[in-house]
Design a protein around this motif. Sequence first.
Motif, PDB file in Angstrom:
ATOM      1  N   VAL A   3       0.826  -1.079   0.071  1.00  0.00           N
ATOM      2  CA  VAL A   3      -0.082   0.129  -0.027  1.00  0.00           C
ATOM      3  C   VAL A   3       0.808   1.384  -0.150  1.00  0.00           C
ATOM      4  N   PHE A   4       0.748   2.130  -1.090  1.00  0.00           N
ATOM      5  CA  PHE A   4       1.523   3.338  -1.041  1.00  0.00           C
ATOM      6  C   PHE A   4       0.686   4.555  -0.573  1.00  0.00           C
ATOM      7  N   VAL A   5       1.410   5.289   0.497  1.00  0.00           N
ATOM      8  CA  VAL A   5       0.718   6.377   0.949  1.00  0.00           C
ATOM      9  C   VAL A   5       1.808   7.455   0.615  1.00  0.00           C
ATOM     10  N   ALA A   6       1.415   8.747   0.991  1.00  0.00           N
ATOM     11  CA  ALA A   6       2.186   9.910   0.560  1.00  0.00           C
ATOM     12  C   ALA A   6       3.120  10.545   1.739  1.00  0.00           C
ATOM     13  N   THR A   7       2.804  10.150   2.956  1.00  0.00           N
ATOM     14  CA  THR A   7       3.780  10.514   4.037  1.00  0.00           C
ATOM     15  C   THR A   7       4.234   9.562   5.084  1.00  0.00           C
ATOM     16  N   GLN A   8       5.204   9.987   5.652  1.00  0.00           N
ATOM     17  CA  GLN A   8       5.688   8.901   6.670  1.00  0.00           C
ATOM     18  C   GLN A   8       4.560   8.899   7.942  1.00  0.00           C
ATOM     19  N   TYR A   9       4.094   9.915   8.213  1.00  0.00           N
ATOM     20  CA  TYR A   9       2.945   9.815   9.322  1.00  0.00           C
ATOM     21  C   TYR A   9       1.844   8.928   8.670  1.00  0.00           C
ATOM     22  N   ALA A  10       1.382   8.739   7.684  1.00  0.00           N
ATOM     23  CA  ALA A  10       0.389   7.820   7.028  1.00  0.00           C
ATOM     24  C   ALA A  10       0.919   6.729   7.141  1.00  0.00           C
ATOM     25  N   THR A  11       2.037   6.195   6.810  1.00  0.00           N
ATOM     26  CA  THR A  11       2.515   4.865   7.004  1.00  0.00           C
ATOM     27  C   THR A  11       2.046   4.360   8.291  1.00  0.00           C
ATOM     28  N   GLU A  12       2.634   5.071   9.342  1.00  0.00           N
ATOM     29  CA  GLU A  12       2.325   4.511  10.654  1.00  0.00           C
ATOM     30  C   GLU A  12       0.776   4.505  11.079  1.00  0.00           C
ATOM     31  N   HIS A  13       0.259   5.608  10.529  1.00  0.00           N
ATOM     32  CA  HIS A  13      -1.449   5.666  11.029  1.00  0.00           C
ATOM     33  C   HIS A  13      -2.226   4.516  10.212  1.00  0.00           C
ATOM     34  N   VAL A  14      -2.042   4.249   9.146  1.00  0.00           N
ATOM     35  CA  VAL A  14      -2.714   3.261   8.389  1.00  0.00           C
ATOM     36  C   VAL A  14      -2.033   1.867   8.713  1.00  0.00           C
ATOM     37  N   ALA A  15      -0.949   1.740   8.874  1.00  0.00           N
ATOM     38  CA  ALA A  15      -0.380   0.354   9.394  1.00  0.00           C
ATOM     39  C   ALA A  15      -1.088  -0.042  10.841  1.00  0.00           C
ATOM     40  N   LEU A  67       4.034 -10.711  -5.790  1.00  0.00           N
ATOM     41  CA  LEU A  67       3.307  -9.778  -5.083  1.00  0.00           C
ATOM     42  C   LEU A  67       1.893  -9.529  -6.016  1.00  0.00           C
ATOM     43  N   PRO A  68       0.731 -10.038  -5.268  1.00  0.00           N
ATOM     44  CA  PRO A  68      -0.386  -9.913  -6.304  1.00  0.00           C
ATOM     45  C   PRO A  68      -0.995  -8.592  -6.461  1.00  0.00           C
ATOM     46  N   VAL A  69      -0.993  -7.674  -5.686  1.00  0.00           N
ATOM     47  CA  VAL A  69      -1.767  -6.293  -5.183  1.00  0.00           C
ATOM     48  C   VAL A  69      -0.681  -5.103  -4.665  1.00  0.00           C
ATOM     49  N   VAL A  70      -0.918  -4.127  -5.556  1.00  0.00           N
ATOM     50  CA  VAL A  70      -0.485  -2.730  -5.120  1.00  0.00           C
ATOM     51  C   VAL A  70      -1.568  -2.022  -5.083  1.00  0.00           C
ATOM     52  N   VAL A  71      -2.000  -1.193  -4.019  1.00  0.00           N
ATOM     53  CA  VAL A  71      -2.756  -0.259  -3.748  1.00  0.00           C
ATOM     54  C   VAL A  71      -2.355   1.209  -3.555  1.00  0.00           C
ATOM     55  N   ASN A  72      -2.902   2.124  -4.368  1.00  0.00           N
ATOM     56  CA  ASN A  72      -2.197   3.596  -4.339  1.00  0.00           C
ATOM     57  C   ASN A  72      -3.347   4.166  -3.185  1.00  0.00           C
ATOM     58  N   TYR A  73      -3.140   4.119  -1.903  1.00  0.00           N
ATOM     59  CA  TYR A  73      -4.062   4.772  -1.017  1.00  0.00           C
ATOM     60  C   TYR A  73      -4.019   6.385  -1.181  1.00  0.00           C
ATOM     61  N   ASP A  74      -2.994   6.945  -1.322  1.00  0.00           N
ATOM     62  CA  ASP A  74      -2.695   8.240  -1.702  1.00  0.00           C
ATOM     63  C   ASP A  74      -2.071   8.189  -3.332  1.00  0.00           C
ATOM     64  N   LEU A  75      -2.509   9.237  -4.260  1.00  0.00           N
ATOM     65  CA  LEU A  75      -2.065   9.070  -5.393  1.00  0.00           C
ATOM     66  C   LEU A  75      -0.595   9.423  -5.480  1.00  0.00           C
ATOM     67  N   PRO A  76       0.189   8.972  -6.518  1.00  0.00           N
ATOM     68  CA  PRO A  76       1.490   9.577  -6.602  1.00  0.00           C
ATOM     69  C   PRO A  76       1.671  11.143  -7.021  1.00  0.00           C
ATOM     70  N   VAL A  83       2.765  -0.856   4.337  1.00  0.00           N
ATOM     71  CA  VAL A  83       2.545   0.409   4.112  1.00  0.00           C
ATOM     72  C   VAL A  83       3.642   1.084   4.041  1.00  0.00           C
ATOM     73  N   ALA A  84       3.854   1.791   2.717  1.00  0.00           N
ATOM     74  CA  ALA A  84       5.037   2.491   2.388  1.00  0.00           C
ATOM     75  C   ALA A  84       4.971   3.785   1.649  1.00  0.00           C
ATOM     76  N   THR A  85       5.851   4.620   1.744  1.00  0.00           N
ATOM     77  CA  THR A  85       6.106   5.873   1.060  1.00  0.00           C
ATOM     78  C   THR A  85       6.700   5.415  -0.466  1.00  0.00           C
ATOM     79  N   ASP A  86       7.056   6.310  -1.275  1.00  0.00           N
ATOM     80  CA  ASP A  86       7.916   6.172  -2.491  1.00  0.00           C
ATOM     81  C   ASP A  86       9.018   5.536  -2.330  1.00  0.00           C
ATOM     82  N   VAL A  87       9.666   5.200  -1.003  1.00  0.00           N
ATOM     83  CA  VAL A  87      10.910   4.677  -0.819  1.00  0.00           C
ATOM     84  C   VAL A  87      10.880   3.162  -1.464  1.00  0.00           C
TER      85      VAL A  87
END
Length: 436
Positions: A258-270, A322-331, A308-312
Motif C-alpha cells: 500500500v502506497f501512501v504520501a507521507t511518513q505519518y500516513a504509513t504509521e497511521h494506516v498500518a 506480489l499480487p496487489v498494489v494499492v495507491n491509497y494516496d495517488l503519486p 504500508v510504504a512511502t515511495d521509498v
Amino acid sequence: MSALFATLGLSEPLLRAVAEQGYASPTPIQAAAIPAALQGRDLLASAQTGSGKTAAFVLPLLEQLSRSVRRTPRRTRALVLVPTRELADQVAETVRTLAEPLAEPVKVACLFGGVSVNPQMMALRGGADVVVATPGRLLDLVERNALGLAWAGLLVLDEADRLLDAGFEDELQRVVALLPQRQQRQTLLFSATFPPAVQALARALLRDPLRIDLAVDAADPPAITQRALQVDTAQRTPLLRHLIAQGHGDRGWDRVLVFVATQYATEHVADKLRRAGIAAAALHGERSQGARRQALADFKAGRVQVLVATDVAARGIDIQRLPVVVNYDLPRSAADHVHRIGRTARAGEAGLAISFVTAATEAHFRLIEKRQGLRLTREVIGGFEPTEVPVASDPTGGIKGRRKSKKDKLREAAALAAAAASPAPAPATRARSARS
C-alpha cells in the motif's frame, strides 16, 4: 544449466550460478546487455521494471572480475551506485549470491547512510572487490580513507534518473572525479527514463555507448490489471480493510503493498490495520535501517500481510509474487505511478493495481491517465459510495497527500523570513517600479 545463457559468453561457474537461481533463459535486457558489456562496451540502457536488469549488469561484472588478476591487498575494481539503502542491499545480495560458484571469492561491501559508519569501515578492512553504495556514504568513507576508487575500472549507475531526482548530482560528480578517466573505465548506465539531466550525465560519462531501450515493450507489456475505485477520503482505510478481508475476487490478497504520501500516513494506516487484526508494517525513510530491513523481510516471508510504504518502496525493491498494489494516496507524477504499480506483475506474473480516487484527487488521476494513455472506469464498492463533491484541480498538477512536505514548509518559512527582514518600499518607489 541453461544453454541460452551459455550463448552470452558467460563462464561455466556463472552458468551454474544462474541455473541454481532458477534462471531458465535470459530476459531481453540480459540478452542485449551481457554480451556488449563483456566486450567492454559502455551501455546506456533502460528496461521495464521486473525485467532482470540487476543480473544484466551483475553477471558481466562478475565475469570480468573472474578474468582479471586480483591484487593484494584487495582494491575496489567495480563500483555500483544506487539511490536508496534498500536497492543497495538488494544489489549487494545479488552480487554475493551469483558470485558463490566462482573459484576466487568476491568480497562485496554495501555502503549506505542512515546507520553507523563504523561497521562499514570495519567491513572495508582488507579492501573490497565490489562496492555497492549510495553516493553520500561512499564519499564519507573515502574522506575517512576507508577505501579508494583509483582502481575501479567498472562503474555502474543503477536507477540513474532516481539518483538525480534524489539530489545526488554534485555527489556523482565528486565520485566520478575519484575514478579512472573515462577512457580507462567502462560505464554502464541504467535508467527507467531519460530526461535531459540523465542525457547530459550520459554524454559526460559514457564513451560511444550502446543504447538499449526496452523500457516499454508493446509486444510484451506487464500483465497488470488496473482499477480505479471512487471513495471518500475518510473511507479509504475502511475500504482497504474490506478489500483485504474479501480478497475481492482477485487471486487472494495474501500480500498487499500500500502506497501512501507521507511518513505519518504509513504509521497511521498500518496501526489502523493492526487494530483490525491484519498483520501490517510501515516502511518509510525515517525508520532505522534495521527496522526497514526487518519490515521488508517480514513482508517477503509472509509474516506481514500488508506493507504500508512511502515511495521509498516504489523503485528498486524486488518482491516476488506480489499480487496487489494499492495507491491509497495517488503519486505525485505519472512516472511514479508506473514505478509503484510495477512492484506487481514481475517476472511474467499477473498482478492487480488499485488506485483510490477521491473527489479531491480526481483531476490529478485524470492527468496520470492521460500521461499513460489510458482511461479507467471509475468503480464504486457497495457500502462505500462517495459523497464528497469534486474540487478544482491543482494548477501544478501534483498531489502529494494532504500534508505539506518538509521541503514545502522550509520554503514557505524562508520566504516569510525574507519578507519580514526586508523593509517595506516607499510609495514613490513602488510607483516607479510599476512604471518600469
